[in-house]
Scaffold this active site. Structure first.
Site, PDB file in Angstrom:
ATOM      1  N   LYS A  53      10.147  41.463  47.618  1.00  0.00           N
ATOM      2  CA  LYS A  53       9.664  40.272  48.327  1.00  0.00           C
ATOM      3  C   LYS A  53       8.450  39.697  47.608  1.00  0.00           C
ATOM      4  CE  LYS A  53      11.490  41.897  52.733  1.00  0.00           C
ATOM      5  NZ  LYS A  53      11.235  42.617  53.989  1.00  0.00           N
ATOM      6  N   GLN A  59       6.580  45.039  57.622  1.00  0.00           N
ATOM      7  CA  GLN A  59       7.765  45.756  57.127  1.00  0.00           C
ATOM      8  C   GLN A  59       8.139  46.876  58.098  1.00  0.00           C
ATOM      9  OE1 GLN A  59       9.625  44.867  54.346  1.00  0.00           O
ATOM     10  NE2 GLN A  59      11.061  46.403  55.056  1.00  0.00           N
ATOM     11  N   ASP A 114       9.528  36.225  59.847  1.00  0.00           N
ATOM     12  CA  ASP A 114      10.690  37.114  59.967  1.00  0.00           C
ATOM     13  C   ASP A 114      11.581  36.707  61.138  1.00  0.00           C
ATOM     14  OD1 ASP A 114      11.349  39.021  58.124  1.00  0.00           O
ATOM     15  OD2 ASP A 114       9.813  40.456  58.778  1.00  0.00           O
TER      16      ASP A 114
END
Ligand code: NAP
Length: 282
Positions: free
Chosen positions: A52, A96, A119
């Site tokens: 990422k 994460q 997200d």
């Protein structure tokens, strides 16, 4: 058979975003910023975070890593999220997952400013998706929709069987398919005669995390198969679909690797630039 090349498509998306950022950043005095929080040392998470970060760099998004030890307290993690919520240079916050045992991920996700929820996991983002309102969309299913669109595959009127009902893939995938006028069917481990459901599908999205689960006898001639699964086996990385057996029966299919994975990361970049645009008023 068309191979739905997520790697190439993601590259095209990155090039488009790079051009967008190159135009916007000088005008608004700063580049988009993404804060990435990684707690602990889970090897798979470390790889995802690194990928990422690389992708961000590629398009001119400033990604700022926040690596915390596995024994970080809930209080300290929440304090970091609050700090990033208040930081004007941060457009997106990525936490994460999974978090180490003992940390409450749902509580942390709900603490993220919904305007920075790149997200798409915050209940407000999920609510907006459900209501058909604009907002941040979960990256994996949104990446799947983007891939279909770029290959001119219109889900309208099609029966779409989704295998898996997780909050990050299966459920939002069904809502996104519905928004595109498909007829989604969500299946899971308690579904009776899953094979029959699949055989009736025009589009199958396999997102269950079982290597080579979807076999040729479960797939209708000419169907589109999207393989979300990432499974590490002795023979290497493989998807939820038995690719070799299924590929000659379908009209289009994603490979693993090189299918949905790169599209998920590309969608994170899309969401971050979307957040940036909202913050700078572009
Ligand atoms: P998850 O939270 O573990 O959910 C799996 C779902 O599959 C559950 O709803 C489960 O049903 C269902 N399931 C499990 N075994 C089944 C079976 N034998 N028959 C029917 N349904 C079954 O997984 P996830 O996070 O959604 O991820 C799914 C897969 O996608 C994993 O391989 C993951 O690594 C991969 N993934 C890939 C990306 C990407 O970027 N490519 C992103 C996210 C996830 P129940 O609810 O009944 O238990």
């Amino acid at each position: 058979m068309i191979l739905l090349d997520g790697k190439e498509t993601a590259k095209t998306i990155r090039e488009e975003l790079k051009a967008e950022v190159e135009t916007l950043a000088p005008k608004h005095g700063r580049a988009p910023g993404l804060a990435v929080i990684l707690v602990g040392e889970d090897p798979a998470s470390q790889v995802y975070v690194r990928n990422k970060e690389k992708a961000c760099e590629n398009v001119g998004i400033v990604s700022v890593p926040h690596k915390l030890p596995a024994d970080t307290s809930q209080e300290d993690l929440e304090a970091l999220i609050e700090k990033l919520n208040a930081d004007g240079s941060v457009d997106g916050i990525l936490l994460q997952l999974p978090l180490p045992r003992g940390l409450d991920s749902q509580r942390c996700l709900e603490l993220i400013d919904p305007g920075k929820d790149v997200d798409g996991f915050h209940p407000i983002s999920v609510g907006k998706l459900t209501l058909g309102l604009p907002g941040f969309r979960s990256c994996t299913p949104a990446g799947v929709m983007n891939l279909l669109e770029r290959y001119d595959i219109d889900p309208s009127g099609k029966k779409c069987v989704i295998i898996g009902r997780s909050n990050i893939v299966g459920k939002p995938q069904a809502l996104m398919m519905l928004a595109k006028n498909a007829t989604p069917v969500i299946t899971h481990s308690r579904t009776k005669d899953l094979a029959r459901e699949c055989r009736d599908a025009d589009i199958i999205v396999a997102a269950l995390g079982r290597p080579k689960f979807l076999t040729a006898d479960m797939v209708k001639e000419g169907a589109v198969v999207i393989d979300v699964g990432i499974n590490r086996t002795d023979e290497g990385l493989c998807g939820d679909c038995d690719f070799e057996a299924v590929k000659d029966k379908v009209s289009a299919i994603t490979p693993v690797p090189g299918g949905v994975g790169p599209m998920t990361i590309a969608q994170l970049l899309v969401n971050t630039v979307q957040a940036y645009r909202e913050h700078v008023g572009a």
